[in-house]
Design a protein around this motif. Structure first.
Motif, mmCIF file in Angstrom:
data_model
loop_
_atom_site.group_PDB
_atom_site.id
_atom_site.type_symbol
_atom_site.label_atom_id
_atom_site.label_comp_id
_atom_site.label_asym_id
_atom_site.label_seq_id
_atom_site.Cartn_x
_atom_site.Cartn_y
_atom_site.Cartn_z
ATOM 1 N N ASP A 173 -12.359 21.946 -7.149
ATOM 2 C CA ASP A 173 -11.054 23.018 -7.469
ATOM 3 C C ASP A 173 -9.980 22.241 -7.554
ATOM 4 O OD1 ASP A 173 -12.854 24.905 -8.095
ATOM 5 O OD2 ASP A 173 -12.516 25.710 -5.910
ATOM 6 N N GLY A 174 -9.584 21.229 -6.514
ATOM 7 C CA GLY A 174 -8.444 20.641 -6.091
ATOM 8 C C GLY A 174 -8.208 19.425 -7.250
ATOM 9 N N HIS A 175 -6.695 19.056 -7.326
ATOM 10 C CA HIS A 175 -6.367 17.957 -7.904
ATOM 11 C C HIS A 175 -6.779 16.804 -7.032
ATOM 12 C CE1 HIS A 175 -4.494 20.797 -10.133
ATOM 13 N NE2 HIS A 175 -3.524 19.963 -11.130
ATOM 14 N N GLN A 176 -7.339 15.677 -7.608
ATOM 15 C CA GLN A 176 -7.556 14.481 -6.743
ATOM 16 C C GLN A 176 -6.688 13.390 -7.411
ATOM 17 O OE1 GLN A 176 -9.831 14.772 -4.458
ATOM 18 N NE2 GLN A 176 -10.428 12.748 -3.886
ATOM 19 N N LEU A 177 -6.055 12.720 -6.664
ATOM 20 C CA LEU A 177 -5.302 11.525 -6.919
ATOM 21 C C LEU A 177 -6.164 10.246 -6.514
ATOM 22 C CD1 LEU A 177 -1.610 12.252 -5.467
ATOM 23 C CD2 LEU A 177 -2.540 12.821 -7.728
ATOM 24 N N ALA A 178 -5.997 9.382 -7.500
ATOM 25 C CA ALA A 178 -6.429 7.975 -7.362
ATOM 26 C C ALA A 178 -5.609 6.870 -7.639
ATOM 27 C CB ALA A 178 -7.923 7.709 -8.133
ATOM 28 N N VAL A 179 -5.668 5.774 -6.550
ATOM 29 C CA VAL A 179 -4.890 4.662 -6.644
ATOM 30 C C VAL A 179 -5.725 3.419 -6.464
ATOM 31 C CG1 VAL A 179 -2.830 3.300 -5.883
ATOM 32 C CG2 VAL A 179 -3.017 5.797 -6.085
ATOM 33 N N THR A 180 -5.277 2.402 -7.307
ATOM 34 C CA THR A 180 -6.297 0.986 -7.065
ATOM 35 C C THR A 180 -5.232 0.236 -6.144
ATOM 36 O OG1 THR A 180 -7.749 1.500 -8.898
ATOM 37 C CG2 THR A 180 -7.580 -0.863 -7.697
ATOM 38 N N VAL A 181 -5.522 -0.602 -5.112
ATOM 39 C CA VAL A 181 -4.844 -1.593 -4.529
ATOM 40 C C VAL A 181 -5.471 -2.753 -4.702
ATOM 41 C CG1 VAL A 181 -3.643 -2.164 -2.242
ATOM 42 C CG2 VAL A 181 -3.693 0.135 -3.064
ATOM 43 N N PRO A 182 -4.956 -3.773 -5.306
ATOM 44 C CA PRO A 182 -5.608 -5.003 -5.445
ATOM 45 C C PRO A 182 -5.724 -5.873 -4.290
ATOM 46 C CG PRO A 182 -3.740 -4.713 -7.209
ATOM 47 C CD PRO A 182 -3.430 -3.801 -6.234
ATOM 48 N N GLU A 183 -6.813 -6.768 -4.148
ATOM 49 C CA GLU A 183 -6.929 -7.592 -2.878
ATOM 50 C C GLU A 183 -5.967 -8.434 -2.499
ATOM 51 O OE1 GLU A 183 -10.215 -10.707 -1.117
ATOM 52 O OE2 GLU A 183 -9.696 -10.714 -3.271
ATOM 53 N N ARG A 184 -5.084 -8.784 -3.537
ATOM 54 C CA ARG A 184 -3.958 -9.756 -3.162
ATOM 55 C C ARG A 184 -3.144 -9.242 -2.429
ATOM 56 N NH1 ARG A 184 -3.267 -8.343 -8.921
ATOM 57 N NH2 ARG A 184 -1.237 -7.024 -9.040
ATOM 58 N N PHE A 185 -2.775 -7.873 -2.239
ATOM 59 C CA PHE A 185 -1.781 -7.146 -1.597
ATOM 60 C C PHE A 185 -2.174 -7.429 0.118
ATOM 61 C CE2 PHE A 185 -0.164 -4.368 -5.121
ATOM 62 C CZ PHE A 185 0.500 -5.339 -5.758
ATOM 63 N N PHE A 186 -3.482 -7.417 0.144
ATOM 64 C CA PHE A 186 -4.044 -7.385 2.047
ATOM 65 C C PHE A 186 -4.739 -8.491 2.170
ATOM 66 C CE2 PHE A 186 -6.494 -4.450 -0.755
ATOM 67 C CZ PHE A 186 -7.992 -4.797 -0.381
ATOM 68 N N ARG A 187 -4.779 -9.532 1.466
ATOM 69 C CA ARG A 187 -5.731 -10.674 1.638
ATOM 70 C C ARG A 187 -5.651 -11.506 2.940
ATOM 71 N NH1 ARG A 187 -6.878 -14.137 -2.424
ATOM 72 N NH2 ARG A 187 -4.861 -13.578 -3.555
ATOM 73 N N VAL A 189 0.654 -1.040 0.063
ATOM 74 C CA VAL A 189 0.071 -0.023 0.016
ATOM 75 C C VAL A 189 0.872 1.300 -0.003
ATOM 76 C CG1 VAL A 189 -1.735 1.100 1.393
ATOM 77 C CG2 VAL A 189 -1.884 -1.138 1.130
ATOM 78 N N LEU A 190 2.082 1.060 0.610
ATOM 79 C CA LEU A 190 2.803 2.553 0.862
ATOM 80 C C LEU A 190 3.758 2.744 -0.437
ATOM 81 C CD1 LEU A 190 4.250 4.717 2.524
ATOM 82 C CD2 LEU A 190 6.024 2.983 3.009
ATOM 83 N N GLY A 191 3.884 1.564 -1.072
ATOM 84 C CA GLY A 191 4.430 1.737 -2.477
ATOM 85 C C GLY A 191 3.477 2.260 -3.497
ATOM 86 N N ARG A 192 2.191 1.820 -3.557
ATOM 87 C CA ARG A 192 1.356 2.568 -4.349
ATOM 88 C C ARG A 192 1.253 3.723 -3.984
ATOM 89 N NH1 ARG A 192 -2.082 -0.859 -7.702
ATOM 90 N NH2 ARG A 192 -0.450 -2.711 -8.061
ATOM 91 N N ILE A 193 1.018 4.257 -2.966
ATOM 92 C CA ILE A 193 0.733 5.624 -2.418
ATOM 93 C C ILE A 193 2.026 6.602 -2.763
ATOM 94 C CG2 ILE A 193 0.705 7.148 -0.250
ATOM 95 C CD1 ILE A 193 -1.110 4.995 1.079
ATOM 96 N N THR A 194 3.121 6.159 -2.534
ATOM 97 C CA THR A 194 4.686 6.834 -2.770
ATOM 98 C C THR A 194 4.622 7.143 -4.241
ATOM 99 O OG1 THR A 194 5.465 5.580 -0.984
ATOM 100 C CG2 THR A 194 6.827 6.800 -2.420
ATOM 101 N N LYS A 195 4.106 6.037 -5.097
ATOM 102 C CA LYS A 195 4.391 6.367 -6.617
ATOM 103 C C LYS A 195 3.343 7.137 -6.932
ATOM 104 C CE LYS A 195 4.428 3.291 -10.627
ATOM 105 N NZ LYS A 195 4.229 2.158 -11.013
ATOM 106 N N ALA A 196 2.150 7.251 -6.529
ATOM 107 C CA ALA A 196 1.177 8.275 -6.950
ATOM 108 C C ALA A 196 1.409 9.574 -6.692
ATOM 109 C CB ALA A 196 -0.178 7.812 -6.330
#
Length: 174
Positions: A113-127, A91-98
């Motif tokens: 007004d603000g920029h919105q970032l979005a990241v998808t974290v697959p279920e296999r990462f936190f199963r 999860v930290l890797g996905r957040i850091t990359k974004a």
């Protein structure tokens, strides 16, 4: 006093069978090259045909089906502490990359007004720890989370969609 993580059964995905896990680890060396060949053929067909066939780019990535040695060990042992470390790292890797590449992760569904970032974290990462643990970690980093549905119409059923407001709005002066 030592605290151990005790995942709640209702929040943790069902454990994968060890024979199935071992079979995936061994057979991936056969199906990954085949998957790469099919993806290359699909890419060529899509490029040459230009007939509106537009598969998602992740269909063309054979490494999404790979079972890394680290994930194999985490799933084999099924220890909550190992799963927590693995999920936190992913999860930290996905957040850091974004956060490092905000233009690539701009949320196309956001309005305002603000920029919105979005990241998808697959279920296999936190199963092994459940989505609540991944959501709590993302929230501690300032990200909001929503669980994607599990219907057949979803590309990543059970995945988390993390969002965060980032930087000044599009009309702000530089």
């Amino acid at each position: 006093m030592s605290t151990t993580l005790q995942p709640l059964d209702r929040l943790v995905a069902r454990r994968r069978s060890r024979p199935g896990l071992l079979l995936q680890c061994v057979l991936q060396w056969l199906y990954l090259p085949l998957w790469a060949a099919v993806a290359a053929i699909l890419g060529v067909v899509a490029a040459l045909a230009s007939a509106g066939f537009n598969p998602p780019l992740k269909w063309l990535n054979p490494w999404l089906g790979a079972l890394t040695w680290r994930r194999f060990r985490v799933e084999w042992a099924w220890e909550p502490a190992a799963w927590d470390a693995y999920a936190t790292e992913k999860v930290l890797g996905r957040i850091t990359k974004a956060e490092a590449h905000p233009d690539a992760y701009r949320d196309k569904e956001a309005s305002g007004d603000g920029h919105q970032l979005a990241v998808t974290v697959p279920e296999r990462f936190f199963r092994g720890v459940g989505s609540d643990r991944a959501v709590a970690f993302a929230a501690s980093r300032g990200w909001a989370a929503q669980t994607k549905g599990s219907g057949r119409d979803q590309w990543s059923p059970g995945a988390l969609r993390l969002t965060r407001t980032w930087g000044p709005g599009p009309g702000a002066a530089a």
